[in-house]
Enzyme design. Structure first.
Site, mmCIF file in Angstrom:
data_model
loop_
_atom_site.group_PDB
_atom_site.id
_atom_site.type_symbol
_atom_site.label_atom_id
_atom_site.label_comp_id
_atom_site.label_asym_id
_atom_site.label_seq_id
_atom_site.Cartn_x
_atom_site.Cartn_y
_atom_site.Cartn_z
ATOM 1 N N ASN A 9 41.309 1.927 -78.258
ATOM 2 C CA ASN A 9 40.515 3.076 -77.804
ATOM 3 C C ASN A 9 41.215 4.346 -78.297
ATOM 4 O OD1 ASN A 9 39.113 5.036 -76.425
ATOM 5 N ND2 ASN A 9 39.882 4.462 -74.392
ATOM 6 N N LYS A 11 40.166 7.314 -78.105
ATOM 7 C CA LYS A 11 39.835 8.467 -77.254
ATOM 8 C C LYS A 11 39.437 9.674 -78.117
ATOM 9 C CE LYS A 11 43.022 6.587 -73.905
ATOM 10 N NZ LYS A 11 43.672 6.753 -72.629
ATOM 11 N N HIS A 95 35.116 3.578 -68.563
ATOM 12 C CA HIS A 95 36.546 3.913 -68.642
ATOM 13 C C HIS A 95 36.899 4.886 -67.515
ATOM 14 C CE1 HIS A 95 40.368 5.383 -70.127
ATOM 15 N NE2 HIS A 95 40.407 4.318 -70.905
ATOM 16 N N GLU A 97 38.652 7.405 -67.471
ATOM 17 C CA GLU A 97 38.605 8.824 -67.860
ATOM 18 C C GLU A 97 37.177 9.360 -67.826
ATOM 19 O OE1 GLU A 97 40.824 8.514 -71.522
ATOM 20 O OE2 GLU A 97 42.654 8.118 -70.381
ATOM 21 N N GLU A 167 42.097 -2.217 -65.884
ATOM 22 C CA GLU A 167 42.908 -1.068 -66.271
ATOM 23 C C GLU A 167 43.283 -0.255 -65.038
ATOM 24 O OE1 GLU A 167 42.470 0.053 -70.626
ATOM 25 O OE2 GLU A 167 41.042 1.251 -69.525
ATOM 26 N N GLY A 173 48.176 5.602 -69.941
ATOM 27 C CA GLY A 173 48.815 6.759 -70.561
ATOM 28 C C GLY A 173 50.067 7.245 -69.854
ATOM 29 N N SER A 212 49.107 1.334 -70.849
ATOM 30 C CA SER A 212 50.450 1.442 -71.432
ATOM 31 C C SER A 212 50.921 0.155 -72.109
ATOM 32 C CB SER A 212 51.466 1.898 -70.376
ATOM 33 O OG SER A 212 51.130 3.193 -69.905
HETATM 34 C C1 PEP Z 1 43.099 3.198 -72.232
HETATM 35 O O1 PEP Z 1 42.810 4.366 -72.425
HETATM 36 O O2 PEP Z 1 42.211 2.359 -72.051
HETATM 37 C C2 PEP Z 1 44.501 2.833 -72.206
HETATM 38 C C3 PEP Z 1 44.805 1.631 -71.806
HETATM 39 O O3 PEP Z 1 45.399 3.802 -72.600
HETATM 40 P P1 PEP Z 1 46.982 3.613 -72.820
HETATM 41 O O4 PEP Z 1 47.174 2.328 -73.606
HETATM 42 O O5 PEP Z 1 47.404 4.807 -73.585
HETATM 43 O O6 PEP Z 1 47.607 3.522 -71.477
#
Ligand code: PEP
Length: 254
Positions: A9, A11, A95, A97, A167, A173, A212
């Site tokens: 992703n 973003k 997601h 976000e 998630e 992040g 992460s």
């Molecule tokens: C995500 O945005 O779905 C995600 C898992 O981000 P990150 O790997 O940066 O934590």
């Protein structure tokens, strides 16, 4: 048997030129990779060019969101047929976000999942609790509700195409992933609930972990029996890092 899946992703990162540079690196690093499905989810603005650059490779194209209507007066929105037209085969839905920023509800997510499946796009349905919810002991309830409402309009014969990504919001992040054991526990619960809702077809639904995942942390997850792959944010912006994560899941068909 479930083929592992690793999705990147990107973003709101990468201009078209930058996106093409990254895809060039990925095409090189992942040439000939087998035993794992790989999906790249660039921003809308780079989908067409990235799609062309992926032609002939095994890497697939995904979007980061969609609207549930196919067309109409929805300024700024993008529909499933538009994504399909660009060669997308996957789309991230719900997601955190988007749940927290634009305020997407579980019902919005439900409509988006249904619109994806109706237009031959595989939804990667994201679910996960916030830190506050975890600390209040509400993790299981939140994850179960998001997954149940999100899949409520999925027909039984569509269920096998679903992808669910666990998630935890506090891991996204932050550089602080869940432990492999905890992610595996929640993925196991998700499988159990999916089984209650969709019967044996649930055995084909892929459940990913996201939050992460990096070349330093993927080992926690690639070895877990209930986890079929990863949704990767930050580390997917680096070809070598993303390729290392993909390779960890390759060949792990379970
Ligand atoms: C995500 O945005 O779905 C995600 C898992 O981000 P990150 O790997 O940066 O934590």
């Amino acid at each position: 048997m479930r083929t592992p899946l690793v999705a990147g992703n990107w973003k709101m990162n990468k201009t078209v030129r930058e996106a093409l540079e990254l895809v060039g690196g990925l095409n090189t690093q992942l040439a000939g990779i087998e035993g794992v499905d790989v999906v790249i989810c660039p921003p809308f603005t780079a989908l067409a060019d990235v799609g062309r650059a992926l032609a002939g490779s095994a890497l697939e194209l995904g979007a980061q969101d969609l609207h549930w209507e196919s067309r109409g007066a929805y300024t700024g929105e993008i529909s499933a047929p538009m994504l399909w037209d660009l060669g997308c085969t996957y789309v991230i839905v719900g997601h955190s976000e988007r749940r927290r920023g634009p305020g997407e509800s579980d019902e919005d997510v439900q409509r988006k999942v249904a619109a994806s499946l109706a237009n031959e796009l595989i939804p990667i349905l994201c679910v996960g609790e916030s830190l506050e919810e975890r600390e209040a002991g509400r993790t299981e309830r939140i994850v179960q509700t998001q997954a149940r409402v999100g899949t409520l309009n999925v027909e039984p014969d569509q269920a096998a195409s679903l992808v669910v990504a666990y998630e935890p919001v506090w891991a996204i992040g932050t550089g602080q992933p869940a432990t492999g054991a905890e992610a595996n526990r929640i993925a196991g619960l998700l499988r159990q609930w999916l089984h209650e809702w969709f019967g044996d077809r649930a055995g084909q639904i892929r459940i990913l972990y996201g939050g992460s995942v990096t070349p330093e942390t993927f080992g926690e997850f690639a070895g877990q029996p209930e986890i079929d792959g990863a949704l990767v944010g930050g580390a997917s912006l680096d070809a070598a890092a993303f390729a290392a994560i993909v390779q960890a899941f390759a060949g792990r068909v379970g």
